[in-house]
Design a protein around this motif. Structure first.
Motif, mmCIF file in Angstrom:
data_model
loop_
_atom_site.group_PDB
_atom_site.id
_atom_site.type_symbol
_atom_site.label_atom_id
_atom_site.label_comp_id
_atom_site.label_asym_id
_atom_site.label_seq_id
_atom_site.Cartn_x
_atom_site.Cartn_y
_atom_site.Cartn_z
ATOM 1 N N ASP A 174 0.817 -1.217 0.000
ATOM 2 C CA ASP A 174 0.000 0.000 0.000
ATOM 3 C C ASP A 174 0.850 1.265 0.000
ATOM 4 O OD1 ASP A 174 -2.362 -1.493 0.106
ATOM 5 O OD2 ASP A 174 -2.068 -1.805 2.263
ATOM 6 N N LYS A 175 2.137 1.105 -0.180
ATOM 7 C CA LYS A 175 3.021 2.258 -0.090
ATOM 8 C C LYS A 175 3.574 2.679 -1.449
ATOM 9 C CE LYS A 175 4.481 1.169 4.627
ATOM 10 N NZ LYS A 175 3.699 -0.079 4.834
ATOM 11 N N CYS A 176 3.227 1.960 -2.513
ATOM 12 C CA CYS A 176 3.827 2.288 -3.801
ATOM 13 C C CYS A 176 2.872 1.957 -4.953
ATOM 14 C CB CYS A 176 5.147 1.547 -3.952
ATOM 15 S SG CYS A 176 5.013 -0.191 -3.602
ATOM 16 N N ASP A 177 3.259 2.368 -6.173
ATOM 17 C CA ASP A 177 2.402 2.173 -7.339
ATOM 18 C C ASP A 177 2.723 0.879 -8.081
ATOM 19 O OD1 ASP A 177 1.330 4.802 -6.901
ATOM 20 O OD2 ASP A 177 3.236 5.554 -7.696
ATOM 21 N N MET A 178 3.907 0.366 -7.886
ATOM 22 C CA MET A 178 4.236 -0.947 -8.455
ATOM 23 C C MET A 178 5.342 -1.585 -7.608
ATOM 24 S SD MET A 178 6.651 -0.277 -11.763
ATOM 25 C CE MET A 178 7.471 -1.836 -11.575
#
Lengths: 318, 298
Positions: free
Chosen positions: B67-71
């Motif tokens: 939940d901390k990044c886009d990929m």
């Protein structure tokens, strides 16, 4: 003047006093029952007739050696491989192999010219250790000290799977359900444990004579016989087989004293002090170590379980 | 764009490449922290139970990042040398992750063949293409990433210890100090220095490996076998300490292979799994150190 050795194992806590000539003067055997401090205190209560000044040095060993070291003020805190080897070599300089089976560990130690040259311990599996035998004895409702007798009465042992304690137990139950007699099943169990030991721990190691069999399980004559059958030669069980770890740590304490060191031993009166442990969830970093704080009369005397040493170094420094 | 990089498995060997590549493409890098208890809890909760500990720990790191990044980078590393393979679990890593952890951001799935530059560039074009359409930018990021990787060495070679052991095992077992219960620090505290396979030359490794009747096709086997046997046979070390994850198939062959070749040279195998109780582990290390020191004295 005496030297004290304390071996706090998973199943039993053994305490011995030896004199300058390595003679065992007194010994105490207690069940640890998951309460190492209480076991040590109970043991010390029986030894109160000795004065603190009579003890020149003290050593601890076994899986509870650290906690025991704090409680009694030990001079030497040593692992059980070294302790067992030291004790066996003292009794007989010619011993080449030590088979040691305790409560939750089994070990093989190879010696050459009085030095440990190789050793192995069971990995993550507890099959073939004392606590497994204990459990089976309980299930069969046979006192564990009678286990050996039963095994020796059998002349056609039943084949039991020995690789895993869970497999062994279900195999045993199935054989029981088929009506095999207890003697043959127990004897078969001893053979299975020996097979497991030799295939697993002793794999690739040459078992040279003379062989010592020590640790609590050596009390079981069925195991001794099964080892002898499998190896094809005699296996010796030393007189104080279940105290060997404690004897070894007393001998190491003696070495420590003879180097001119002074003892930190706190005396047998610690039996009457109150000891507590407290778990601290350290939030210093993301490791979140569960740190154990040991308290004597509500004063901290030791910490362990921290990865970084922030807590455990606190006491050493003071 | 935020790219999550799990600090697990071959992160310890190849992170400079991936980190440089993605930052040069203009991404923000989010790394998971060093393995800790929270990550271990995620690991055992969000991974199939038969997997080995390092694979589980990788799952824990992915869960931490999700939940901390886009990929998230899930490197499917197939091979790093010609005619060799990485452990099969790496080939299926993206699928394991996808089927065990839900609500994930996109993950990288393109196979990585790093045995030659052209093949590796194919990976860069494919994965870089998801971030930018500018081929020149991707090529530049790729070249810089390779340069950074070449500059980098991992591993340990302690100086100033009278007694030294080779710490053998897969790179992540040796380098993740949580997984290996701080084994390097523990050995150092007992007065024992450590050397790892990165400090043995390729020629020396190949020399040992060529003596086998068949060349191992697992890169881990080849490197660990060659370096360990070289160090032991030439008495560059006093003992071998092998950190092995419970249930590792490669190790079951590799350990026997080493044993058969070093004879009665001191050899300690440390099996690791999800335990956090360190007593049994410490007993083995202490006994081994006593043995090495007492052996030397006699």
């Amino acid at each position: 003047m005496y030297y004290l050795g304390v071996d706090v194992g998973s199943v039993s806590t053994d305490i011995v006093l030896i004199d300058e000539n390595f003679k065992i003067i007194d010994k105490v055997y207690l069940k640890t029952k998951g309460r190492p401090i209480k076991a040590i205190q109970d043991g010390f209560r029986e030894l109160k007739k000795y004065k603190k000044e009579e003890i020149l040095a003290a050593g601890t060993t076994g899986s509870g050696r650290q906690i025991a070291g704090y409680v009694i003020g030990a001079d030497v805190v040593k692992n059980e491989i070294t302790a067992h080897a030291v004790a066996a070599l003292y009794i007989d300089k010619d011993v080449k192999t030590i088979i040691e089976i305790g409560g939750q560990d089994s070990k093989i130690i190879t010696l050459k010219d009085g030095v440990v040259t190789d050793f192995a311990m069971n990995t993550v599996c507890a099959a073939g250790t004392g606590s497994f035998l204990d459990r089976q004895a309980e299930r069969l409702e046979i006192p564990i000290d009678k286990f050996g007798e039963y095994a020796l009465r059998s002349d056609s042992p039943v084949r039991i799977a020995g690789r895993c304690a869970v497999f062994a137990e279900s195999d045993m139950i199935h054989k029981q359900q088929l009506g095999y007699c207890e003697e043959d099943i127990i004897s078969g169990l001893c053979e299975a444990l020996v097979r497991n030991y030799l295939n697993n721990l002793a794999k690739g190691k040459e078992i040279k004579q003379k062989v010592f069999f020590q640790g609590g399980v050596a009390a079981n004559a069925g195991m001794k016989k099964a080892f002898e059958n499998a190896l094809g030669f005699e296996v010796y069980v030393p007189e104080y087989y279940s105290y060997m770890g404690a004897v070894g740590s007393a001998i190491l304490a003696k070495e420590y004293y003879e180097k001119g060191n002074k003892t930190k031993f706190l005396g047998f009166n610690i039996a009457d002090l109150s000891f507590n442990t407290k778990t601290i969830d350290c939030s210093g970093c993301s490791n979140r170590c569960e740190v154990v704080e040991m308290l004597r009369e509500n004063k901290p005397i030791g910490f362990f379980g921290d990865r970084c040493g922030k807590w455990s170094e606190k006491v050493k420094a003071s | 764009m935020k790219v999550g990089i799990p600090r697990a498995l071959l992160y310890y060997k190849y992170n400079p490449f991936f980190e440089t590549f993605y930052s040069e493409l203009g991404c923000e890098i989010i790394e998971s922290p060093e393995t800790n208890k929270v990550i271990l809890d995620y690991a055992s909760k969000y991974c199939v139970d038969e997997a080995c500990l390092p694979i589980k720990i990788f799952h824990g790191h992915v869960y931490y990042l999700k939940d901390k990044c886009d990929m998230i980078l899930v490197p499917r590393i197939m091979r790093v040398n010609d005619k060799e393979y990485i452990c099969p679990k790496f080939c299926g890593l993206p699928e394991m992750i996808e089927n065990s952890i839900y609500d994930l951001p996109p993950i990288t799935k393109t196979p990585i063949y790093a045995n030659n530059k052209e093949k590796l560039l194919r990976w860069a074009n494919r994965e870089g293409g998801n971030i930018t359409k500018n081929k020149i930018k991707i090529k530049r990021a790729f070249d810089n990433a390779l340069r950074e990787q070449e500059k980098y060495t991992c591993g340990v070679n302690d100086e100033g210890y009278k007694t030294k052991v080779v710490l053998a095992g897969h790179p992540y077992s040796v380098n993740d100090s949580f997984l290996n219960m701080n084994v390097i620090k523990k050995l150092n505290n007992l007065g024992i220095g450590v050397i790892t396979e990165e400090f043995v030359s390729k020629d020396d490794i190949n020399y040992e490996v060529d003596k086998l009747f068949k060349r191992p096709f697992w890169t881990f086997t080849k490197d660990t076998y060659g370096s360990t046997v070289y160090l032991a046979d030439n008495r560059k070390v006093d003992g071998i300490v092998y950190v092995s994850s419970f249930g590792c198939g490669i190790d079951s062959v590799l350990i026997e292979l080493i044993k058969n070749n070093v004879g009665d040279f001191p050899f300690l195998i440390l099996k690791v799994d999800e335990h956090t109780g360190e007593v049994g582990f410490n007993t083995r290390i202490e006994a081994f150190s006593d043995m090495l020191l007492r052996r030397k004295l006699s």
